[in-house]
Write a protein that holds these residues in place. Structure first.
Motif, mmCIF file in Angstrom:
data_model
loop_
_atom_site.group_PDB
_atom_site.id
_atom_site.type_symbol
_atom_site.label_atom_id
_atom_site.label_comp_id
_atom_site.label_asym_id
_atom_site.label_seq_id
_atom_site.Cartn_x
_atom_site.Cartn_y
_atom_site.Cartn_z
ATOM 1 N N GLY A 319 0.327 8.460 63.509
ATOM 2 C CA GLY A 319 0.622 9.548 64.443
ATOM 3 C C GLY A 319 1.675 10.500 63.934
ATOM 4 O O GLY A 319 2.083 10.463 62.769
ATOM 5 N N VAL A 320 2.117 11.341 64.836
ATOM 6 C CA VAL A 320 3.076 12.402 64.541
ATOM 7 C C VAL A 320 4.165 12.367 65.605
ATOM 8 O O VAL A 320 3.892 12.107 66.784
ATOM 9 C CB VAL A 320 2.374 13.776 64.555
ATOM 10 N N ILE A 321 5.398 12.627 65.195
ATOM 11 C CA ILE A 321 6.494 12.755 66.147
ATOM 12 C C ILE A 321 7.217 14.077 65.878
ATOM 13 O O ILE A 321 7.429 14.455 64.725
ATOM 14 C CB ILE A 321 7.482 11.568 66.052
ATOM 15 N N GLY A 322 7.531 14.775 66.939
ATOM 16 C CA GLY A 322 8.210 16.061 66.804
ATOM 17 C C GLY A 322 8.676 16.556 68.150
ATOM 18 O O GLY A 322 8.623 15.833 69.154
ATOM 19 N N PRO A 323 9.124 17.793 68.211
ATOM 20 C CA PRO A 323 9.580 18.363 69.487
ATOM 21 C C PRO A 323 8.415 18.482 70.464
ATOM 22 O O PRO A 323 7.241 18.465 70.057
ATOM 23 C CB PRO A 323 10.114 19.743 69.085
ATOM 24 N N THR A 324 8.714 18.622 71.739
ATOM 25 C CA THR A 324 7.646 18.700 72.741
ATOM 26 C C THR A 324 6.776 19.938 72.566
ATOM 27 O O THR A 324 5.682 20.014 73.119
ATOM 28 C CB THR A 324 8.229 18.700 74.164
ATOM 29 N N ARG A 325 7.228 20.921 71.795
ATOM 30 C CA ARG A 325 6.411 22.113 71.586
ATOM 31 C C ARG A 325 5.475 21.962 70.382
ATOM 32 O O ARG A 325 5.090 22.938 69.744
ATOM 33 C CB ARG A 325 7.283 23.357 71.426
ATOM 34 N N LEU A 326 5.087 20.731 70.061
ATOM 35 C CA LEU A 326 4.077 20.512 69.035
ATOM 36 C C LEU A 326 2.809 21.300 69.371
ATOM 37 O O LEU A 326 2.481 21.497 70.548
ATOM 38 C CB LEU A 326 3.722 19.021 68.953
ATOM 39 N N ASN A 327 2.091 21.711 68.353
ATOM 40 C CA ASN A 327 0.821 22.400 68.574
ATOM 41 C C ASN A 327 -0.245 21.345 68.865
ATOM 42 O O ASN A 327 -1.036 20.962 67.992
ATOM 43 C CB ASN A 327 0.448 23.231 67.339
ATOM 44 N N TYR A 328 -0.253 20.873 70.105
ATOM 45 C CA TYR A 328 -1.141 19.770 70.489
ATOM 46 C C TYR A 328 -2.608 20.077 70.183
ATOM 47 O O TYR A 328 -3.355 19.200 69.750
ATOM 48 C CB TYR A 328 -0.983 19.459 71.983
ATOM 49 N N ALA A 329 -3.026 21.302 70.435
ATOM 50 C CA ALA A 329 -4.430 21.668 70.267
ATOM 51 C C ALA A 329 -4.895 21.471 68.834
ATOM 52 O O ALA A 329 -6.059 21.139 68.589
ATOM 53 C CB ALA A 329 -4.656 23.114 70.692
ATOM 54 N N ARG A 330 -4.006 21.655 67.873
ATOM 55 C CA ARG A 330 -4.372 21.459 66.471
ATOM 56 C C ARG A 330 -4.056 20.047 65.987
ATOM 57 O O ARG A 330 -4.840 19.444 65.251
ATOM 58 C CB ARG A 330 -3.629 22.469 65.592
ATOM 59 N N VAL A 331 -2.903 19.503 66.400
ATOM 60 C CA VAL A 331 -2.455 18.226 65.862
ATOM 61 C C VAL A 331 -3.281 17.048 66.393
ATOM 62 O O VAL A 331 -3.599 16.123 65.640
ATOM 63 C CB VAL A 331 -0.958 18.011 66.167
#
Length: 347
Positions: A319-331
């Motif tokens: 998985g991926v961890i980052g700020p809540t403004r991750l580009n969910y639609a792409r990630v």
């Protein structure tokens, strides 16, 4: 404050909410009514937009970090967006081929797993993580070699041809005959089993009085098998790549949050437990900010998906961890694609 389900929002409110969320994800900054009105497609005045924004804030979907600074989505708002409004950007055939090529070029499965975390970091601009299941080594051959001074070298040869050595502290003089008997017992009786299965089968046989081992040989077998069990439990099972990506320009104004996130990553056991909770998921799971106690302070999101071997068995989570403004639609689809691609390489 309870957030409204997306189905209860008017068409106008849904559209304004969607644009605020997408604007925030894109820029990392709150989105104001003037920005929304300037687009022209809403056909609404800034005053009308501000009224809707206020309603969305009252509903718990948006928040205003500063007076007159625009709105940004709350964790509850992001959940509403991700579950009911997000327009997923499916990977192209070229992207899929590129991911599979990078994994294949890495070499052995162990190297491909590490490469997967680097790929996820590159794709997301955040940190990539892979949770590796404890290795279920199966025995092909086992031997004990006297090192003197109350120590022996336990040599394990796995079915995959891998050889591992561990020093076993015996604490007394060693009988060469006991060493041979212990080695032959493990190789002849327990070959083809995992370490856990070997230890259990040995105890069952001994408790049933079926073992022909003497006390000294039996003790050597127990110590020889136990040294691997203890070592495997102590090995880190979480691989993290790209943590430096979390220190981007947008993080400079919120350094305390980033520091908290990096501290969370240092606590690998807790992060591993979070990823492990996604093992039984049918699809990619998304953990957003304060929804999870671990990231309540850092305000971070995790996108995780199990990866399976060719027989469909779950062998780990990535998985991926980052700020809540991750580009969910792409990630989100990229995490799913990487999990499926990695699974093709695991026998």
């Amino acid at each position: 404050m309870t957030s409204l389900p997306v189905t209860e929002l008017t068409h106008r409110a849904r559209e304004i909410f969607r644009r605020v969320v997408e604007g925030y994800i894109d820029s990392g900054q709150p989105v104001g009514s003037k920005t929304l009105a300037a687009d022209g497609t809403l056909n609404l005045s800034p005053a009308s937009i501000r009224s809707v924004l206020a309603d969305l804030e009252t509903a718990g979907l948006l928040a205003a970090p500063h007076t007159s600074a625009g709105r940004m989505p709350t964790d509850a708002g992001l959940r509403i967006f991700v579950d009911g409004m997000m327009r997923v950007a499916e990977p192209t055939a070229q992207e899929q081929a590129a991911i599979e090529a990078r994994l294949a070029e890495a070499g052995p499965v162990e190297a491909a797993i590490k490469q997967a975390s680097a790929i996820l970091s590159d794709l997301s601009g955040a940190a990539g993580m892979v949770l590796v299941a404890p290795r279920e080594q199966k025995l092909a051959q086992f031997s004990l070699v006297d090192l003197g001074q109350g120590r022996a070298l336990a040599v394990l040869v796995g079915e995959d041809g891998g050889v591992e050595n561990r020093v076993v502290n015996i604490g007394g003089a060693l009988n060469p005959g006991a060493l041979d008997r212990a080695s032959n017992y493990v190789t002849a009786r327990l070959a083809g089993r995992t370490l856990a299965e070997a230890a259990q089968a040995m105890r069952t046989e001994i408790n049933a009085g079926k073992s022909q081992l003497d006390d000294a040989s039996r003790d050597l077998v127990e110590r020889g098998l136990a040294v691997w069990s203890e070592d495997a439990a102590a090995r880190p099972v979480l691989i993290v790549r790209g943590a430096a990506n979390l220190l981007d320009e947008s993080a400079l104004g919120d350094i305390e949050r980033v520091r908290s996130l990096l501290e969370d990553l240092e606590n690998k056991q807790s992060v591993a437990e979070l990823l492990d909770s996604a093992r039984e998921a049918e699809a990619t799971r998304i953990f957003i900010g304060s929804e999870n106690r671990l990231f309540a302070l850092s305000g971070s999101s995790v996108i995780a998906s199990p990866y399976r071997d060719r027989e469909g068995r779950v062998v780990g989570v990535l998985g991926v961890i980052g700020p809540t403004r991750l580009n969910y639609a792409r990630v989100v689809p990229m995490v799913d694609l990487t999990a499926r691609s990695l699974g093709k390489l695991i026998a």
